[in-house]
Design a protein around this motif. Structure first.
Motif, PDB file in Angstrom:
ATOM      1  N   CYS A  18       1.093  -1.056   0.265  1.00 21.83           N
ATOM      2  CA  CYS A  18       0.209  -0.058   0.156  1.00 21.83           C
ATOM      3  C   CYS A  18       0.819   1.121   0.349  1.00 21.83           C
ATOM      4  CB  CYS A  18      -1.375  -0.165   1.074  1.00 21.83           C
ATOM      5  SG  CYS A  18      -0.483  -0.393   3.035  1.00 21.83           S
ATOM      6  N   ALA A  19       1.719   1.448   1.009  1.00 17.24           N
ATOM      7  CA  ALA A  19       3.162   2.226   0.217  1.00 17.24           C
ATOM      8  C   ALA A  19       3.384   3.003  -0.543  1.00 17.24           C
ATOM      9  CB  ALA A  19       3.922   2.207   2.445  1.00 17.24           C
ATOM     10  N   VAL A  20       3.799   1.791  -1.137  1.00 17.95           N
ATOM     11  CA  VAL A  20       4.827   1.684  -2.413  1.00 17.95           C
ATOM     12  C   VAL A  20       4.015   2.138  -3.729  1.00 17.95           C
ATOM     13  CG1 VAL A  20       5.583   0.359  -4.079  1.00 17.95           C
ATOM     14  CG2 VAL A  20       6.412  -0.228  -1.729  1.00 17.95           C
ATOM     15  N   VAL A  21       2.740   2.061  -3.313  1.00 23.16           N
ATOM     16  CA  VAL A  21       2.244   2.004  -4.306  1.00 23.16           C
ATOM     17  C   VAL A  21       1.218   3.593  -4.166  1.00 23.16           C
ATOM     18  CG1 VAL A  21       1.509  -0.158  -5.371  1.00 23.16           C
ATOM     19  CG2 VAL A  21      -0.084   0.916  -3.991  1.00 23.16           C
ATOM     20  N   CYS A  22       1.139   4.766  -3.281  1.00 27.04           N
ATOM     21  CA  CYS A  22       0.543   5.327  -2.822  1.00 27.04           C
ATOM     22  C   CYS A  22       1.022   6.958  -3.287  1.00 27.04           C
ATOM     23  CB  CYS A  22       0.621   5.851  -1.013  1.00 27.04           C
ATOM     24  SG  CYS A  22      -0.572   7.518  -1.384  1.00 27.04           S
ATOM     25  N   PRO A  23       0.760   7.700  -4.412  1.00 23.54           N
ATOM     26  CA  PRO A  23       1.138   8.363  -5.200  1.00 23.54           C
ATOM     27  C   PRO A  23       1.282   9.752  -4.074  1.00 23.54           C
ATOM     28  CG  PRO A  23      -0.493   8.404  -6.327  1.00 23.54           C
ATOM     29  CD  PRO A  23      -0.377   7.418  -5.252  1.00 23.54           C
ATOM     30  N   PHE A  24       1.090   9.792  -3.825  1.00 29.04           N
ATOM     31  CA  PHE A  24       0.744  11.078  -2.655  1.00 29.04           C
ATOM     32  C   PHE A  24       1.698  10.856  -1.392  1.00 29.04           C
ATOM     33  CE2 PHE A  24      -3.004  11.247  -5.269  1.00 29.04           C
ATOM     34  CZ  PHE A  24      -2.341  12.018  -5.759  1.00 29.04           C
ATOM     35  N   HIS A  25       2.464   9.296  -1.183  1.00 28.68           N
ATOM     36  CA  HIS A  25       3.383   9.472   0.023  1.00 28.68           C
ATOM     37  C   HIS A  25       2.918   9.756   1.132  1.00 28.68           C
ATOM     38  CE1 HIS A  25       6.718   9.582  -2.666  1.00 28.68           C
ATOM     39  NE2 HIS A  25       5.878  10.372  -3.169  1.00 28.68           N
ATOM     40  N   ALA A  26       0.799   9.490   1.580  1.00 28.96           N
ATOM     41  CA  ALA A  26       0.565   9.568   2.630  1.00 28.96           C
ATOM     42  C   ALA A  26      -0.095   8.065   3.753  1.00 28.96           C
ATOM     43  CB  ALA A  26      -1.277   9.621   2.162  1.00 28.96           C
ATOM     44  N   ILE A  27       0.927   7.197   3.110  1.00 23.84           N
ATOM     45  CA  ILE A  27       1.642   5.822   4.018  1.00 23.84           C
ATOM     46  C   ILE A  27       2.940   5.527   4.595  1.00 23.84           C
ATOM     47  CG2 ILE A  27       0.864   3.299   4.232  1.00 23.84           C
ATOM     48  CD1 ILE A  27      -1.616   3.633   2.623  1.00 23.84           C
ATOM     49  N   ARG A  28       3.402   5.503   5.465  1.00 21.55           N
ATOM     50  CA  ARG A  28       4.424   5.245   6.314  1.00 21.55           C
ATOM     51  C   ARG A  28       3.978   3.585   6.907  1.00 21.55           C
ATOM     52  NH1 ARG A  28       7.975   9.113   4.420  1.00 21.55           N
ATOM     53  NH2 ARG A  28       7.152  10.725   4.285  1.00 21.55           N
ATOM     54  N   MET A  29       4.678   2.998   6.628  1.00 22.80           N
ATOM     55  CA  MET A  29       4.509   1.734   7.719  1.00 22.80           C
ATOM     56  C   MET A  29       5.775   2.306   9.474  1.00 22.80           C
ATOM     57  SD  MET A  29       2.886   0.070   5.615  1.00 22.80           S
ATOM     58  CE  MET A  29       3.091  -1.606   6.791  1.00 22.80           C
ATOM     59  N   ARG A  30       4.620   1.833  10.094  1.00 21.38           N
ATOM     60  CA  ARG A  30       5.409   1.537  11.362  1.00 21.38           C
ATOM     61  C   ARG A  30       4.789   0.066  12.401  1.00 21.38           C
ATOM     62  NH1 ARG A  30       2.727   7.160  12.778  1.00 21.38           N
ATOM     63  NH2 ARG A  30       4.310   8.796  11.724  1.00 21.38           N
ATOM     64  N   LYS A  31       6.304   0.029  13.136  1.00 24.86           N
ATOM     65  CA  LYS A  31       5.608  -1.208  14.119  1.00 24.86           C
ATOM     66  C   LYS A  31       4.629  -0.969  14.972  1.00 24.86           C
ATOM     67  CE  LYS A  31       8.517  -4.636  15.526  1.00 24.86           C
ATOM     68  NZ  LYS A  31       8.598  -6.150  14.522  1.00 24.86           N
ATOM     69  N   GLY A  32       4.043  -1.639  14.906  1.00 21.96           N
ATOM     70  CA  GLY A  32       2.774  -1.838  16.100  1.00 21.96           C
ATOM     71  C   GLY A  32       1.775  -1.007  15.043  1.00 21.96           C
ATOM     72  N   GLY A  33       2.329  -0.016  14.299  1.00 16.93           N
ATOM     73  CA  GLY A  33       1.644   1.195  13.536  1.00 16.93           C
ATOM     74  C   GLY A  33      -0.331   0.962  14.068  1.00 16.93           C
ATOM     75  N   ALA A  34      -0.811   2.221  13.586  1.00 13.82           N
ATOM     76  CA  ALA A  34      -2.181   2.287  13.443  1.00 13.82           C
ATOM     77  C   ALA A  34      -2.662   3.771  12.365  1.00 13.82           C
ATOM     78  CB  ALA A  34      -2.761   2.313  14.910  1.00 13.82           C
ATOM     79  N   SER A  35      -3.624   3.174  11.882  1.00 17.08           N
ATOM     80  CA  SER A  35      -3.726   4.164  10.969  1.00 17.08           C
ATOM     81  C   SER A  35      -4.337   6.036  11.411  1.00 17.08           C
ATOM     82  CB  SER A  35      -5.064   3.880  10.219  1.00 17.08           C
ATOM     83  OG  SER A  35      -5.837   4.610   9.237  1.00 17.08           O
ATOM     84  N   ARG A  36      -4.159   6.778  11.491  1.00 14.73           N
ATOM     85  CA  ARG A  36      -4.355   8.059  11.518  1.00 14.73           C
ATOM     86  C   ARG A  36      -5.422   8.110  10.862  1.00 14.73           C
ATOM     87  NH1 ARG A  36       1.028  12.349  11.589  1.00 14.73           N
ATOM     88  NH2 ARG A  36      -0.093  12.741  10.593  1.00 14.73           N
ATOM     89  N   GLY A  37      -6.359   7.822   9.447  1.00 16.32           N
ATOM     90  CA  GLY A  37      -7.115   8.874   9.166  1.00 16.32           C
ATOM     91  C   GLY A  37      -8.465   7.728   9.940  1.00 16.32           C
TER      92      GLY A  37
END
Length: 87
Positions: free
Chosen positions: A68-87
């Protein structure tokens, strides 16, 4: 099939257990590229404050592959250890 070839049923990148996408709602345009790239179908689009944004609706089955992060053209996704969506 190798871990990098991908298919509609498997992620293109190797799983990274414990990692999840963190979606920046300020950068997300709701284009849906990340939703389409997500083999385990854990991302979806939701309407928030009158606009579409991506959201991690099912964190448990997320493989942490980062497709998901790789294909996002707007760089809106970062992978985080134990992360969660801020959205």
């Amino acid at each position: 099939m190798s871990a990098t070839s991908g298919s509609p049923l498997t992620p293109a990148r190797a799983p990274r257990p414990g990692w999840q996408p963190a979606i920046d709602p300020e950068r997300c345009t709701g284009c849906g590229w990340c939703v389409g790239a997500c083999a385990p179908h854990v991302l979806s689009l939701a309407v928030r404050q009158g606009r579409k944004i991506a959201t991690l609706h099912a964190p448990a089955p997320c493989t942490g592959c980062s497709d998901c992060a790789v294909v996002c053209p707007f760089h809106a996704i970062r992978m985080r250890k134990g992360g969660a969506s801020r959205g």
